[in-house]
Design a protein around this motif. Sequence first.
Motif, PDB file in Angstrom:
ATOM      1  N   TRP A 314      64.907  48.239  80.799  1.00  0.00           N
ATOM      2  CA  TRP A 314      65.189  46.815  80.669  1.00  0.00           C
ATOM      3  C   TRP A 314      65.976  46.391  81.901  1.00  0.00           C
ATOM      4  N   GLY A 315      65.249  46.120  82.969  1.00  0.00           N
ATOM      5  CA  GLY A 315      65.897  45.845  84.235  1.00  0.00           C
ATOM      6  C   GLY A 315      66.328  47.140  84.905  1.00  0.00           C
ATOM      7  N   ALA A 316      67.229  46.999  85.861  1.00  0.00           N
ATOM      8  CA  ALA A 316      67.613  48.142  86.680  1.00  0.00           C
ATOM      9  C   ALA A 316      68.623  49.052  86.020  1.00  0.00           C
ATOM     10  N   ASP A 317      69.366  48.556  85.039  1.00  0.00           N
ATOM     11  CA  ASP A 317      70.469  49.355  84.509  1.00  0.00           C
ATOM     12  C   ASP A 317      70.567  49.304  82.995  1.00  0.00           C
ATOM     13  N   ALA A 318      69.433  49.182  82.322  1.00  0.00           N
ATOM     14  CA  ALA A 318      69.469  49.114  80.861  1.00  0.00           C
ATOM     15  C   ALA A 318      68.176  49.653  80.274  1.00  0.00           C
ATOM     16  N   ALA A 319      68.239  49.924  78.990  1.00  0.00           N
ATOM     17  CA  ALA A 319      67.079  50.415  78.244  1.00  0.00           C
ATOM     18  C   ALA A 319      66.984  49.654  76.929  1.00  0.00           C
ATOM     19  N   ARG A 320      65.760  49.556  76.416  1.00  0.00           N
ATOM     20  CA  ARG A 320      65.535  48.955  75.103  1.00  0.00           C
ATOM     21  C   ARG A 320      64.880  49.987  74.196  1.00  0.00           C
ATOM     22  N   PHE A 321      65.427  50.150  73.005  1.00  0.00           N
ATOM     23  CA  PHE A 321      64.860  51.023  71.984  1.00  0.00           C
ATOM     24  C   PHE A 321      64.493  50.163  70.774  1.00  0.00           C
ATOM     25  N   VAL A 322      63.275  50.304  70.300  1.00  0.00           N
ATOM     26  CA  VAL A 322      62.824  49.538  69.140  1.00  0.00           C
ATOM     27  C   VAL A 322      62.365  50.513  68.061  1.00  0.00           C
ATOM     28  N   THR A 323      62.842  50.310  66.862  1.00  0.00           N
ATOM     29  CA  THR A 323      62.463  51.154  65.736  1.00  0.00           C
ATOM     30  C   THR A 323      61.436  50.434  64.869  1.00  0.00           C
ATOM     31  N   GLY A 324      60.708  51.215  64.077  1.00  0.00           N
ATOM     32  CA  GLY A 324      59.694  50.661  63.190  1.00  0.00           C
ATOM     33  C   GLY A 324      59.926  51.110  61.764  1.00  0.00           C
ATOM     34  N   TRP A 325      59.077  50.612  60.874  1.00  0.00           N
ATOM     35  CA  TRP A 325      59.210  50.981  59.467  1.00  0.00           C
ATOM     36  C   TRP A 325      59.030  52.482  59.270  1.00  0.00           C
ATOM     37  N   ASP A 326      58.283  53.114  60.194  1.00  0.00           N
ATOM     38  CA  ASP A 326      57.954  54.532  60.047  1.00  0.00           C
ATOM     39  C   ASP A 326      58.752  55.430  60.985  1.00  0.00           C
ATOM     40  N   THR A 327      59.805  54.905  61.607  1.00  0.00           N
ATOM     41  CA  THR A 327      60.634  55.752  62.465  1.00  0.00           C
ATOM     42  C   THR A 327      61.223  56.892  61.640  1.00  0.00           C
ATOM     43  N   ARG A 328      61.011  58.112  62.092  1.00  0.00           N
ATOM     44  CA  ARG A 328      61.493  59.272  61.343  1.00  0.00           C
ATOM     45  C   ARG A 328      63.013  59.370  61.436  1.00  0.00           C
ATOM     46  N   GLU A 329      63.618  59.721  60.317  1.00  0.00           N
ATOM     47  CA  GLU A 329      65.073  59.831  60.300  1.00  0.00           C
ATOM     48  C   GLU A 329      65.576  60.841  61.317  1.00  0.00           C
ATOM     49  N   ASP A 330      64.849  61.958  61.465  1.00  0.00           N
ATOM     50  CA  ASP A 330      65.330  62.967  62.407  1.00  0.00           C
ATOM     51  C   ASP A 330      65.163  62.506  63.854  1.00  0.00           C
ATOM     52  N   ASP A 331      64.133  61.674  64.127  1.00  0.00           N
ATOM     53  CA  ASP A 331      63.981  61.135  65.486  1.00  0.00           C
ATOM     54  C   ASP A 331      65.128  60.187  65.820  1.00  0.00           C
ATOM     55  N   ALA A 332      65.478  59.316  64.886  1.00  0.00           N
ATOM     56  CA  ALA A 332      66.590  58.397  65.125  1.00  0.00           C
ATOM     57  C   ALA A 332      67.889  59.171  65.315  1.00  0.00           C
ATOM     58  N   ALA A 333      68.095  60.206  64.502  1.00  0.00           N
ATOM     59  CA  ALA A 333      69.311  61.006  64.614  1.00  0.00           C
ATOM     60  C   ALA A 333      69.361  61.754  65.945  1.00  0.00           C
ATOM     61  N   GLU A 334      68.223  62.288  66.378  1.00  0.00           N
ATOM     62  CA  GLU A 334      68.179  63.016  67.651  1.00  0.00           C
ATOM     63  C   GLU A 334      68.409  62.077  68.826  1.00  0.00           C
ATOM     64  N   LEU A 335      67.842  60.874  68.758  1.00  0.00           N
ATOM     65  CA  LEU A 335      68.083  59.911  69.827  1.00  0.00           C
ATOM     66  C   LEU A 335      69.554  59.519  69.862  1.00  0.00           C
ATOM     67  N   ALA A 336      70.155  59.315  68.716  1.00  0.00           N
ATOM     68  CA  ALA A 336      71.574  59.000  68.675  1.00  0.00           C
ATOM     69  C   ALA A 336      72.406  60.117  69.316  1.00  0.00           C
ATOM     70  N   LYS A 337      72.042  61.358  69.052  1.00  0.00           N
ATOM     71  CA  LYS A 337      72.764  62.479  69.661  1.00  0.00           C
ATOM     72  C   LYS A 337      72.566  62.500  71.172  1.00  0.00           C
ATOM     73  N   ALA A 338      71.336  62.224  71.615  1.00  0.00           N
ATOM     74  CA  ALA A 338      71.054  62.222  73.053  1.00  0.00           C
ATOM     75  C   ALA A 338      71.887  61.145  73.759  1.00  0.00           C
ATOM     76  N   ILE A 339      72.008  59.992  73.136  1.00  0.00           N
ATOM     77  CA  ILE A 339      72.796  58.904  73.725  1.00  0.00           C
ATOM     78  C   ILE A 339      74.274  59.254  73.721  1.00  0.00           C
ATOM     79  N   ALA A 340      74.745  59.801  72.605  1.00  0.00           N
ATOM     80  CA  ALA A 340      76.158  60.143  72.504  1.00  0.00           C
ATOM     81  C   ALA A 340      76.569  61.219  73.504  1.00  0.00           C
ATOM     82  N   SER A 341      75.606  62.037  73.932  1.00  0.00           N
ATOM     83  CA  SER A 341      75.922  63.129  74.846  1.00  0.00           C
ATOM     84  C   SER A 341      75.945  62.708  76.318  1.00  0.00           C
ATOM     85  N   LEU A 342      75.569  61.473  76.609  1.00  0.00           N
ATOM     86  CA  LEU A 342      75.529  61.027  78.007  1.00  0.00           C
ATOM     87  C   LEU A 342      76.928  61.015  78.607  1.00  0.00           C
TER      88      LEU A 342
END
Length: 342
Positions: A314-342
């Motif tokens: 999202w431009g030069a210094d940002a990202a956009r993440f969009v979830t859906g009705w079928d987003t897996r709980e473990d995928d959301a949790a793993e992405l949250a961990k990946a972000i928290a580890s930055l």
Amino acid sequence: MSEAASRSARPKLFLSDNSAAVHPALWEAMRAADEADAPYDNDAISRSLDERMGDVFGCEVAVLWTATGTSANCLALAAMCPPHGGVVCHREAHIEMDEGGAPGFYLHGAKLLLADGEGAKLTPGSVRAVVDPIRDDVHQVQPHALSVTQASEYGRVYRPDEIAALGSLAKDRGLGFHVDGARFGNAAAFLGCSPAEAVGGADALSFGFVKNGGMSAEAIIFFDPSLADVARYRRKRAGHLQSKGRYLAAQIAAMLDGDLWLANARAANAASAEIAQACGERLLHPVEANEVFMRCSQEERDAIRARGFDFYDWGADAARFVTGWDTREDDAAELAKAIASL
């Protein structure tokens, strides 16, 4: 392949809720509709939508199905605004930024009058700032409609009093009031109010289903049923009167059954909320629906992608993440961990 390897190999998509799967209930509904019936919108399911959607909003409505959100927005606005008129919208509204000039095409040259507002949300003041300077003479484009997005392009939600104030302003100024509800389900789920309160006295709502578990059906809800009489002709002329409309109607009806549209939206919102919590001060906007905008460098985005996640820059210094009705709980949790580890 082990279960862990299989999980890491499959795509973990946070690109858009347009990439989500079709809900199984809709496949079943389309199979059930797969028998002879009247063509176009004369089938039993299409004819039932006015009453069914009227029950959702607690008032008389007229419902037209169409295949895309772009056509839903533009057909609704074309019923309100003549070719010589203008539609007030946010300068980052989907109809301005992401519909390839379709409003000008469907409205035969009508102009979009661009207003400002934090989080891609309009206020009565920002609308007046655009409308008030326009002289009431033939030399200037006159406003005929106001269009807002619920939830906005940055995932921000109009509270009932906010959208009602815009609806009241539109009425006072003699403007048609349109709500782009591509993510209306997510907004209503966040608010926890009635659908009628979330739509704020609109004349027309583009009620989005494709982003929320649908396949190819969106609904234009006319709270002023007389506008639907015009829109029916425009839909045919635009090539959107499908000959076997019962399959589109079946999708919409299935989403209304048991408030599936709300359940799906709540699931998507919950996944975004989990991701947002990990972003902390990196968040660019409060997360009120199913979109997360986060400040991060190119190197940090590369690191997240290296862990198997796909999303849009999202431009030069940002990202956009969009979830859906079928987003897996473990995928959301793993992405949250990946972000928290930055």
